[in-house]
Design an enzyme around this catalytic site. Structure first.
Site, PDB file in Angstrom:
ATOM      1  N   GLY A 199      -9.237  17.862   1.561  1.00  0.00           N
ATOM      2  CA  GLY A 199      -9.596  19.031   0.774  1.00  0.00           C
ATOM      3  C   GLY A 199      -8.993  18.998  -0.625  1.00  0.00           C
ATOM      4  O   GLY A 199      -9.615  19.448  -1.586  1.00  0.00           O
ATOM      5  N   HIS A 213      -0.549   3.989   5.088  1.00  0.00           N
ATOM      6  CA  HIS A 213      -0.315   5.388   4.745  1.00  0.00           C
ATOM      7  C   HIS A 213       0.720   6.011   5.674  1.00  0.00           C
ATOM      8  O   HIS A 213       1.672   6.655   5.241  1.00  0.00           O
ATOM      9  CB  HIS A 213      -1.626   6.181   4.819  1.00  0.00           C
ATOM     10  CG  HIS A 213      -1.501   7.591   4.351  1.00  0.00           C
ATOM     11  ND1 HIS A 213      -1.026   8.608   5.158  1.00  0.00           N
ATOM     12  CD2 HIS A 213      -1.780   8.159   3.150  1.00  0.00           C
ATOM     13  CE1 HIS A 213      -1.024   9.740   4.465  1.00  0.00           C
ATOM     14  NE2 HIS A 213      -1.471   9.492   3.250  1.00  0.00           N
ATOM     15  N   VAL A 224      -8.594   2.235  -0.209  1.00  0.00           N
ATOM     16  CA  VAL A 224      -8.601   2.453  -1.648  1.00  0.00           C
ATOM     17  C   VAL A 224      -7.220   2.167  -2.241  1.00  0.00           C
ATOM     18  O   VAL A 224      -6.205   2.577  -1.678  1.00  0.00           O
ATOM     19  CB  VAL A 224      -8.998   3.911  -1.960  1.00  0.00           C
ATOM     20  CG1 VAL A 224      -8.864   4.205  -3.457  1.00  0.00           C
ATOM     21  CG2 VAL A 224     -10.419   4.191  -1.490  1.00  0.00           C
TER      22      VAL A 224
END
Length: 489
Positions: free
Chosen positions: A46, A146, A206
């Protein structure tokens, strides 16, 4: 005419250039590989969606993308996550997509990059090929994942294990937001005592904010700075995994597998619908069809599941004919014919749930069917159920093991005692073998060696409990579980 959509769902990035080099490249590959499908984009973050909105760029959330797909008349949908592991962002996709699973003719979700064991191997091979120019014996290649609070975070360490198994001990894996972290990483590389140089590569689709700032940034706590402070020279490769052709090909494989539907082997427990797992209920609610080893009217697994999931009555049922026989030729033919019955539904993109009583991994009818499906390239998942011997022990009010005792799970036709003075023997599906088994157990029980109890049709209205070997009927039901516990001398 069917209208097909591939929805590529990514965490997202606000870095425009790398977004198109990575996420965009994956989407382009999907369009090239599946020309009869439209490819669309959605993000799960978001924060990133709002940041892009301020730049005048609109990216759908998963619910927004699926609402648009419905409005645009799509009939068949495959969601392909670009996420690396099954972390909280992947769980979010499952949660948000679940209400839409019955609104399309076919609806499936592909695997994340690292899921099956073969995925780990292919990813390791792709990275090793990319980083081969740095293999000089003095360079540690460090991958930045991550990280996630989910259990799937352990998959990062499994990838490092796969590198080790491939003889690539100079590859190290750590994470930004979980463990192992940069401190662990620097300590591990230092402890090796053979490296002078490190190369840092994002283990992310990415090369965005984390790669730019947490990995290659100039602040003292960046990965690059941390290694330099520790006395290493450090170099950063600013490329996301999405830029690697072999990684994109692996995502295409996941899309292809998702299009073929999933075959689930679902254990429904011993017969009491209250003992079905929440996962089994969820899978049965979402599947496109149900497969059974016999007609549904006589299938205990189906009748049990139906009481827990009434909506099963509205789903197509594929009734196989798997005989209760030891004739390997008959069995082989029956399973081949049964698999042929479910293959059209799988190829049409529908998930099929094969129901089995008890646990799907213990003496289950599903085992051979799953092997046939995997040989045909169909994805297979097992959904555990409460085992019959656990449920029978609960019905008897006894413990199966204590202290250092061992538990032996044996086929019902096995009548020979096992070694171990404190061990417990469980005889599964004794049925026709009961007279011979009973004779052996009575003799051992009378000698004071063991205590014998049995439960037939556990959890069903026809449940029968026997509290000694002699009480077990010679014509006991096929689903009879016998528990022989060694007595203390």
């Amino acid at each position: 005419m069917n209208k097909k959509l591939i929805l590529v769902v990514s965490f997202g990035t606000s870095f425009h250039k790398t977004r198109e080099l990575t996420i965009g490249a994956i989407e382009t590959a999907a369009g090239d590989a599946f020309p009869d499908c439209e490819v669309r984009r959605a993000f799960t973050s978001g924060v990133i969606i709002r940041a892009l909105h301020k730049q005048g760029i609109h990216i759908d959330t998963v619910p927004e993308a699926l609402d648009r797909a419905l409005a645009d008349g799509f009939t068949d949908v495959v969601i392909q996550p670009t996420h690396i592991i099954r972390g909280i962002e992947y769980e979010k996709i499952l949660r948000e997509a679940e209400p839409y699973s019955s609104k399309f003719s076919s609806f499936s979700i592909g695997d994340v990059l690292l899921h099956e064991e073969r995925d780990f191997e292919l990813v390791a091979e792709a990275i090793a090929k990319k980083m081969k120019p740095y293999d000089d014996g003095r360079t540690a290649i460090c991958l930045m994942g991550h990280g996630s609070p989910a259990e799937a975070n352990r998959d990062y360490m499994h990838l490092q294990h796969v590198f080790r198994e491939m003889g690539l001990g100079h590859y190290f894996v750590a994470t930004v937001e979980a463990d192992p972290n940069i401190r662990n990483l620097v300590a591990d590389v230092s402890a090796a005592g053979i490296y002078q140089h490190v190369v840092l590569l994002p283990l992310m689709v990415v090369a965005g904010d984390h790669a730019t700032n947490d990995m290659a940034g100039e602040k003292a706590d960046s990965w690059k700075s941390s290694f330099e402070t520790a006395g290493f020279s450090a170099e950063c490769v600013m490329e996301g995994l999405g830029q690697m052709k072999n990684i994109r090909s692996l995502y295409m494989n996941h899309i292809c597998a998702a299009m073929s539907g999933m075959l689930y082997g679902v254990g429904v427990g011993p017969g009491d619908p209250e003992e079905m797992t929440l996962k089994a209920v969820r899978i049965l609610k979402g599947c496109g069809a149900v497969a059974l080893p016999e007609p549904k009217e006589t299938c205990i697994a189906y009748q049990t599941a139906l009481r827990a999931v009434p909506s099963l009555a509205d789903k197509p049922v594929i009734e196989m004919e798997i005989p209760m026989t030891r004739d390997e030729v008959r069995l082989s033919v029956a399973y081949q014919e049964g698999f042929a019955q479910i293959l059209p539904a799988l190829c049409a993109g529908r998930d099929v749930a094969f129901l089995t009583i008890g646990d799907v991994a213990v003496y289950s009818t599903f085992a051979r069917l799953g092997e046939l499906a995997e040989e045909a390239g169909i994805r297979v998942r097992l959904v555990s159920g409460v085992t019959s011997f656990s449920a029978c022990a609960a019905a008897l009010g006894i413990s199966l093991t204590k202290g250092r005792s061992r538990l032996h799970i044996l086929p019902g036709r096995e009548a020979s005692p096992v070694e171990g003075t404190e061990d417990t023997e469980v005889y599964m599906k004794s049925g026709h073998a009961m007279p011979a088994l009973k004779k052996e157990l009575i003799a051992r029980e009378k000698s004071g060696e063991i205590d014998v109890k049995a439960v037939s049709n556990c959890g069903l209205p026809t449940q029968i409990i026997a509290r000694s070997a002699e009480e077990i009927p010679d014509d006991a039901a096929y689903m009879t579980c016998v528990i022989a516990r060694k007595l203390e001398s």
